[in-house]
Design a protein around this motif. Structure first.
Motif, PDB file in Angstrom:
ATOM      1  N   SER A  99      75.101 -27.995  14.637  1.00 23.75           N
ATOM      2  CA  SER A  99      76.204 -27.856  13.399  1.00 23.75           C
ATOM      3  C   SER A  99      76.025 -28.607  12.049  1.00 23.75           C
ATOM      4  O   SER A  99      76.121 -28.042  11.109  1.00 23.75           O
ATOM      5  CB  SER A  99      77.557 -27.995  13.967  1.00 23.75           C
ATOM      6  N   SER A 146      82.806 -24.858  16.857  1.00 24.19           N
ATOM      7  CA  SER A 146      82.030 -25.738  16.312  1.00 24.19           C
ATOM      8  C   SER A 146      80.647 -25.455  15.464  1.00 24.19           C
ATOM      9  O   SER A 146      80.424 -25.580  14.384  1.00 24.19           O
ATOM     10  CB  SER A 146      81.808 -27.099  17.296  1.00 24.19           C
ATOM     11  N   VAL A 147      79.820 -24.621  16.159  1.00 25.08           N
ATOM     12  CA  VAL A 147      78.579 -24.209  15.665  1.00 25.08           C
ATOM     13  C   VAL A 147      78.931 -23.349  14.498  1.00 25.08           C
ATOM     14  O   VAL A 147      78.119 -23.236  13.439  1.00 25.08           O
ATOM     15  CB  VAL A 147      77.695 -23.724  16.617  1.00 25.08           C
ATOM     16  N   TRP A 148      79.628 -22.565  14.586  1.00 29.85           N
ATOM     17  CA  TRP A 148      79.990 -21.469  13.486  1.00 29.85           C
ATOM     18  C   TRP A 148      80.666 -21.966  12.311  1.00 29.85           C
ATOM     19  O   TRP A 148      80.430 -21.560  11.293  1.00 29.85           O
ATOM     20  CB  TRP A 148      80.779 -20.256  13.990  1.00 29.85           C
ATOM     21  N   GLY A 203      79.903 -25.172  11.201  1.00 33.20           N
ATOM     22  CA  GLY A 203      78.634 -25.879  10.574  1.00 33.20           C
ATOM     23  C   GLY A 203      78.116 -24.835   9.884  1.00 33.20           C
ATOM     24  O   GLY A 203      77.342 -25.220   8.666  1.00 33.20           O
ATOM     25  N   ALA A 261      73.457 -20.234  15.840  1.00 33.29           N
ATOM     26  CA  ALA A 261      74.799 -20.310  16.317  1.00 33.29           C
ATOM     27  C   ALA A 261      75.078 -19.069  17.358  1.00 33.29           C
ATOM     28  O   ALA A 261      75.776 -19.174  18.537  1.00 33.29           O
ATOM     29  CB  ALA A 261      75.780 -19.735  14.942  1.00 33.29           C
TER      30      ALA A 261
END
Length: 292
Positions: free
Chosen positions: A82, A188-190, A192, A226
């Motif tokens: 992220s 979280s990953v989306w 970032g 992601a």
């Protein structure tokens, strides 16, 4: 005499500005540390008041009978995916954009505002996700494997079962098995990735014509990573597709709100309010050099 008086006034103004800046930074960092600490406590179920809602189940619910598997993408990997590419690209970009115009302390101030805003928005995103998880109490697909409910002590028919006892020995895993919706990994990953994609569009793509073939490649790779994280959570039986979609939506929304509520990060006139760069002629020449 007038010169000495002017120097004294200027010195006092600088000292006052420095003190106010230090106080502001200390308050901001303190608030962030408190918020981030609370997020971690919620994520690891250390706050008894916010333990997930105890939701029941149907004994014949096949969606809860998946086997438990080790995670393919751990929390530490999600943080790296992220934010490591994002912070690296921001660092390099701001050096190339402002290295010839800003003093060192001004560059640090600019970088602090961008990264600080990003991390504060991320903490708010995780806070929202964790509170939602606790309120909803959605059971993960591997809930039966972790909980091992004592079916013989309940009326295991087609009725909705709420009176059950988990025989599983891992108490932390049982609590976490009640936090399926929405996916924290996906959020979280989306978050970032969305922050990186919009940042590159506003600070690189619109600024340097020669980078317009480079930006979509990085943005596509970020989005692909992601997607991989979300798919891995489904393959690990930790989430359903709706959990991933909801988490991704939350992350994207929070990233957009964070960026566009902090226009100081991406508006040229506001970027250099506190750090004067060079005169207008030098800035015009710098822009022309990088746009050709």
């Amino acid at each position: 005499m007038e010169t000495n008086k002017h120097n004294i006034v200027e010195k006092l103004q600088k000292e006052t500005t420095l003190r106010s800046t230090v106080v502001k930074v200390v308050i901001e960092v303190g608030l962030y540390v408190i918020l981030a600490t609370f997020d971690v406590l919620l994520a690891y179920n250390k706050v008894d008041f916010f333990l997930p809602f105890r939701r029941g189940f149907f004994c014949s619910d096949l969606n809860l009978m998946f086997p438990y598997k080790d995670l393919s993408v751990k929390e530490s990997h999600v943080i790296l995916i992220s934010f490591l590419p994002t912070t690296s690209i921001i660092f390099i970009t701001e050096i190339l954009r402002n290295g010839r115009r800003l003093k060192k302390y001004c560059y640090i101030q600019l970088y602090y505002r961008i990264i600080g805003t990003m991390m504060f928005g991320f903490s708010l995103c995780i806070l929202f996700v964790e509170l939602t998880k606790s309120c909803v109490g959605s059971l993960r697909p591997y809930f039966f494997a972790v909980c091992q409910p004592n079916m013989t002590l309940t009326n295991c028919t087609d009725h909705y079962i709420t009176d059950y006892v988990c025989r599983g020995v891992d108490g932390a895993a049982i609590i976490d098995a009640r936090k399926s919706f929405p996916s924290g990994h996906a959020a979280s990953v989306w978050y970032g990735v969305t922050f990186l994609v919009i940042y590159m569009h506003l600070r690189i793509y619109r600024r340097w014509k020669r980078s317009r073939a480079f930006c979509p490649i990085i943005q596509t790779l970020a989005a692909a990573s992601a997607l991989y994280v979300g798919v891995s959570r489904i393959q690990d039986n930790a989430h359903r597709p709706v959990d991933i979609f909801a988490g991704a939506t939350v992350g994207i929304i929070f990233a957009i709100i964070t960026i566009y509520s902090s226009s100081v990060l991406f508006t040229e006139k506001r970027t250099y309010t506190h750090c004067a760069a060079v005169n207008s002629e030098e800035e015009r020449q710098f822009t022309m050099e990088n746009e050709t």
